[in-house]
Design a protein around this motif. Structure first.
Motif, short mmCIF file in Angstrom:
data_model
loop_
_atom_site.label_atom_id
_atom_site.label_comp_id
_atom_site.label_asym_id
_atom_site.label_seq_id
_atom_site.Cartn_x
_atom_site.Cartn_y
_atom_site.Cartn_z
N ASP A 100 0.84 -1.19 0.00
CA ASP A 100 0.00 0.00 0.00
C ASP A 100 0.88 1.25 0.00
O ASP A 100 1.96 1.25 0.59
CB ASP A 100 -0.90 0.04 1.25
N ASP A 102 0.29 3.93 1.55
CA ASP A 102 0.21 4.69 2.80
C ASP A 102 1.18 4.21 3.87
O ASP A 102 1.08 4.59 5.03
CB ASP A 102 -1.23 4.68 3.33
N GLN A 104 1.29 1.45 5.33
CA GLN A 104 0.73 0.53 6.32
C GLN A 104 1.35 -0.86 6.16
O GLN A 104 1.18 -1.70 7.03
CB GLN A 104 -0.79 0.43 6.17
N ARG A 206 -2.14 4.50 8.93
CA ARG A 206 -1.78 5.09 7.64
C ARG A 206 -1.08 6.41 7.84
O ARG A 206 -1.33 7.14 8.78
CB ARG A 206 -3.04 5.12 6.77
MG MG Z 1 -4.29 1.80 4.34
#
Ligand code: MG
Ligand code: UDP
Length: 313
Positions: A100, A102, A104, A206
């Motif tokens: 991802d 972000d 994460q 995030r």
């Molecule tokens: Mg996420």
């Protein structure tokens, strides 16, 4: 003799992640010493899933300074599952990992994951063991969903499994061979088999922005997952129908005999209304279950493309 260099493709689905793509790039580049030591070339494949912010411009900026950065941009938002599929199709690596944007999915786990590939696993997959930072009601329903689907589906759907997976080309090609439209990746990765080693970690929140999942969208996604990996609800509906038929048979016998013996005073209206309401409710529910499978089948037979590329660089 020099060892042949292998290529690692990093697939990053991005939907409105303008603040994160640059940070993500930096986090991956911090692993350069590891890549060098392991004789790995990398390509970072950003899949822009129809972002309406400056995500594409940010990726272009990165690409200007590093041509191992690649961009595939969709004509509109097709969803993360479509982005993963596109990433797998466009990737050229001997190893493929999905992460991802972000952060994460911590890139710092990669060395450990590669360790398992070296041990002979086909895939190193991650699973978060905590759900820190998530609304409790969401966690509750998520747990119920995993309990339910695993009870009925032969394919194991692991609770807390992320899409953060490192896999060999062979496994990626197997995933690509499942070209269904209604893609439930958690199930697909498990369905194709191969040896998977699970890596557990604590949930990371995030970096910037908000999750794209609302409670409702997760609920619909869960229903799609069930339709994609088990037909048990259809069987259940048939059994409910059978149970009601048996019940009706005994009730008919009872009512007819009673009327024959005691005559037929017009009473029992409230119970009649209750029965009608209950039975028609059950019928509508069963129709809904049927309709759900039918709609999924309808979408599959249309054979629409999973995504449409607007630009590729
Ligand atoms: Mg996420
Ligand atoms: N994403 C995407 N298309 C979408 C929704 C999300 O490509 O329609 C990407 C998003 O940019 C992120 C990843 O999928 O990189 C996970 O999304 P998000 O963080 O919203 O989900 P969560 O981590 O909460 O499950």
């Amino acid at each position: 003799m020099m060892k042949e260099k292998k290529l690692l493709s990093i697939i990053v689905p991005c939907y409105n992640e303008e603040e994160n793509v640059g940070e993500f790039y930096k986090a991956v580049r911090q692993l350069d010493p590891f890549f060098a030591e392991r004789d790995l070339d990398t390509e970072i494949l950003y899949i822009d899933d129809g972002s309406s912010d400056r995500t594409v411009d940010e990726v272009r900026k990165l690409r200007a300074g590093d041509d191992s950065v690649r961009l595939v941009s969709f004509s509109r938002n097709f969803g993360k599952e479509a982005a993963i599929y596109a990433g797998l199709q466009k990737s050229r690596g001997d190893y493929i990992v999905m992460m991802d944007a972000d952060l994460q999915d911590p890139p710092s786990l990669l060395p450990e994951m590669f360790g398992y590939i070296d041990e002979g696993y086909d895939c190193a997959a991650t699973r978060r063991v905590t759900r820190k930072g998530e609304p409790p009601i969401r966690s509750f329903f998520a747990r119920r969903f995993y309990a339910l689907i695993n009870r009925f589906s032969k394919t194991e759907i692991v609770d807390g499994a992320r899409d953060y997976r490192l896999m060999t080309r062979q496994m990626a090609d197997a995933v690509l061979s499942l070209s269904e439209y209604n893609r439930f990746s958690k199930g697909i990765f498990s369905w194709v088999g191969f040896k998977t080693r699970w890596v557990e970690y604590e949930n990371v929140e995030r970096l910037h922005g908000e999750t794209k999942w609302s409670f409702w969208s997760l609920f619909i996604y869960a229903l799609d997952g069930i339709a994609a990996f088990t037909t048990a609800p259809l069987t259940m509906v048939a059994f409910i129908g059978l149970a009601f038929c048996v019940l009706a048979f005994f009730m008919i016998v009872f009512v007819v005999v009673r009327a024959a013996i005691f005559g037929d005073p017009t009473s029992g209206w409230p119970s009649l209304v209750c029965i009608i309401l209950l039975v028609s409710g059950v019928q509508l529910l069963c129709l809904g279950v049927l309709g759900h499978y039918l709609s999924r089948a309808y979408l599959e037979v249309k054979r629409r493309p999973i995504y449409i590329v607007k630009e590729e660089d």
